[in-house]
Design a protein around this motif. Sequence first.
Motif, PDB file in Angstrom:
ATOM      1  N   GLU A 211      -7.069 -31.065  77.143  1.00 61.14           N
ATOM      2  CA  GLU A 211      -7.641 -31.030  77.926  1.00 61.14           C
ATOM      3  C   GLU A 211      -6.180 -31.385  78.887  1.00 61.14           C
ATOM      4  O   GLU A 211      -6.187 -32.167  79.469  1.00 61.14           O
ATOM      5  CB  GLU A 211      -8.742 -31.605  78.230  1.00 61.14           C
ATOM      6  CG  GLU A 211      -9.897 -30.963  78.069  1.00 61.14           C
ATOM      7  CD  GLU A 211     -11.051 -31.494  77.709  1.00 61.14           C
ATOM      8  OE1 GLU A 211     -11.065 -32.662  78.479  1.00 61.14           O
ATOM      9  OE2 GLU A 211     -12.529 -30.909  77.366  1.00 61.14           O
ATOM     10  N   SER A 213      -2.840 -32.771  80.497  1.00 60.82           N
ATOM     11  CA  SER A 213      -2.228 -33.139  82.618  1.00 60.82           C
ATOM     12  C   SER A 213      -1.020 -33.137  82.652  1.00 60.82           C
ATOM     13  O   SER A 213      -0.478 -33.580  81.140  1.00 60.82           O
ATOM     14  CB  SER A 213      -3.501 -33.315  83.649  1.00 60.82           C
ATOM     15  OG  SER A 213      -3.813 -34.971  82.738  1.00 60.82           O
ATOM     16  N   ARG A 234      -4.107 -28.028  81.186  1.00 55.07           N
ATOM     17  CA  ARG A 234      -3.965 -28.287  82.380  1.00 55.07           C
ATOM     18  C   ARG A 234      -3.109 -28.779  82.873  1.00 55.07           C
ATOM     19  O   ARG A 234      -2.699 -29.391  83.972  1.00 55.07           O
ATOM     20  CB  ARG A 234      -5.118 -28.722  83.521  1.00 55.07           C
ATOM     21  CG  ARG A 234      -6.217 -28.793  82.804  1.00 55.07           C
ATOM     22  CD  ARG A 234      -7.305 -29.764  82.538  1.00 55.07           C
ATOM     23  NE  ARG A 234      -8.592 -29.517  82.887  1.00 55.07           N
ATOM     24  CZ  ARG A 234      -9.860 -30.746  82.480  1.00 55.07           C
ATOM     25  NH1 ARG A 234     -10.118 -31.528  82.692  1.00 55.07           N
ATOM     26  NH2 ARG A 234     -11.095 -30.226  81.813  1.00 55.07           N
ATOM     27  N   SER A 236       1.475 -28.761  84.609  1.00 55.20           N
ATOM     28  CA  SER A 236       2.313 -28.303  85.648  1.00 55.20           C
ATOM     29  C   SER A 236       2.865 -29.053  85.747  1.00 55.20           C
ATOM     30  O   SER A 236       3.703 -29.679  84.947  1.00 55.20           O
ATOM     31  CB  SER A 236       0.728 -28.611  86.662  1.00 55.20           C
ATOM     32  OG  SER A 236       0.830 -30.687  86.856  1.00 55.20           O
ATOM     33  N   ASN A 257      -2.105 -22.152  81.794  1.00 57.10           N
ATOM     34  CA  ASN A 257      -2.208 -23.507  82.457  1.00 57.10           C
ATOM     35  C   ASN A 257      -1.313 -23.698  83.737  1.00 57.10           C
ATOM     36  O   ASN A 257      -1.953 -22.634  84.182  1.00 57.10           O
ATOM     37  CB  ASN A 257      -0.683 -24.428  81.663  1.00 57.10           C
ATOM     38  CG  ASN A 257      -1.041 -24.925  80.382  1.00 57.10           C
ATOM     39  OD1 ASN A 257      -1.451 -25.698  80.425  1.00 57.10           O
ATOM     40  ND2 ASN A 257      -0.704 -24.336  79.102  1.00 57.10           N
ATOM     41  N   GLN A 258      -0.611 -24.741  84.801  1.00 57.45           N
ATOM     42  CA  GLN A 258      -0.555 -24.237  85.767  1.00 57.45           C
ATOM     43  C   GLN A 258       0.807 -24.512  85.723  1.00 57.45           C
ATOM     44  O   GLN A 258       1.146 -25.059  86.955  1.00 57.45           O
ATOM     45  CB  GLN A 258      -1.855 -25.847  86.934  1.00 57.45           C
ATOM     46  CG  GLN A 258      -2.790 -25.328  86.497  1.00 57.45           C
ATOM     47  CD  GLN A 258      -3.920 -26.158  86.874  1.00 57.45           C
ATOM     48  OE1 GLN A 258      -3.107 -27.520  88.275  1.00 57.45           O
ATOM     49  NE2 GLN A 258      -4.995 -26.841  86.519  1.00 57.45           N
TER      50      GLN A 258
END
Length: 404
Positions: A211, A213, A234, A236, A257-258
């Motif tokens: 998880e 980010s 996640r 980015s 993912n972003q």
Amino acid sequence: MARSKQSLSLSLSHFVFLLFLVQCRFINVFAILDPVDFLALQAIRKSLDDLPGSNFFVSWDFTADPCNFAGVYCDGEKVIALNLGDPRAGSPGLTGRIDPAIGKLSALAELSIVPGRIIGALPQSLSQLKNLRFLAASRNFISGGIPATLGQLRGLRTLDLSYNQFTGDIPRSIGTLPELSNVILCHNKLSGPVPPFISQTLTRLDLKSNELSGSLSPYSLPPSLQYLSLSWNRLSGPVDRLLNRLDQLNYLDLSINQFSGPIPGRIFTFPITNLLLQRNQFSGPVQPADQVTIGSVDLSHNRLSGQVSPLFSTVQNLYLNNNRFTGQVPGSFVDRLLNANIQILYLQHNYLTGIQINPTAEIPSSSSLCLQYNCMVPPVQTPCPLKSGKQKTRPSNQCSEWRG
């Protein structure tokens, strides 16, 4: 007669002396292990058990020499390697917890735990193992945070804690370890950012299915990397400047993912066998620097635009679907498709306006072509994935702004 008695006496004395040596040797065999290591092994044994079907601990009889136990390797009087559990495929492994006494094995250089049902936290005492080079405890149920004190193991080269239940951040101290070559933390519940890694010998970094980010800075990963998987997180931000530096990569998976921004054309010249960038937010045109020799390229489900480069026609499995590509499909794709050099060509859900292929052309049975939901009527009818939907052509009002 006196001579005979003297000879007998010497023989008896010699026998007694030999017996003394044997006894000393016998005692030495069972006292050879350092007492601290001996007690540590006892504590480790008490906290772990064989799962049904495992017989790993059968040889752990503490009236015998612990250096002959299964999975215990000694150098002199110290334990230097501990492989807990039967490593053979199909072994059910161990259950229980890792006792903090493991930190007393001061000469330990290698610690591995086979897949099983070990629970609880990773002991903080592992940071006392200053000689540790290899730490692997994958596919168990170990939970809690990854101890930041592992950053004190300056000689650590392999860290594999994959397929467990770790939570919290990846400690920044892990990234400061100078000798790391393999970091495998995939399939946990780790959150927060990916820390920068300074090791110039790091070749494998696998953090998928967590998880995590945040973004990656251009210099957060060393150019020595050959395997990089960050999928199913996640993460980015742009990665073009970072990827341009990682020219030793032979496997790259940033999917799901972003990530955003452009995909650098130079990446397609790297010695990669699989390039997986699907389901992100990459945008802009994709312009390889040279003919692409990567076997499988997945750029699907992004925001890529512009024309499809003919330099992709040498890819065997190419996924460009669900983007914003426009214009004609290059003729080189048609030639290679009809010659069965392309196995998968997915172009559905774009804004493509045509492909020069004879409607009577026979697509080889070994090849898959999907063209539906573009700004054209597909000239050939071929099976598409069910997720492509039933509409063959994109509505004209969606196509007008992309023509030209």
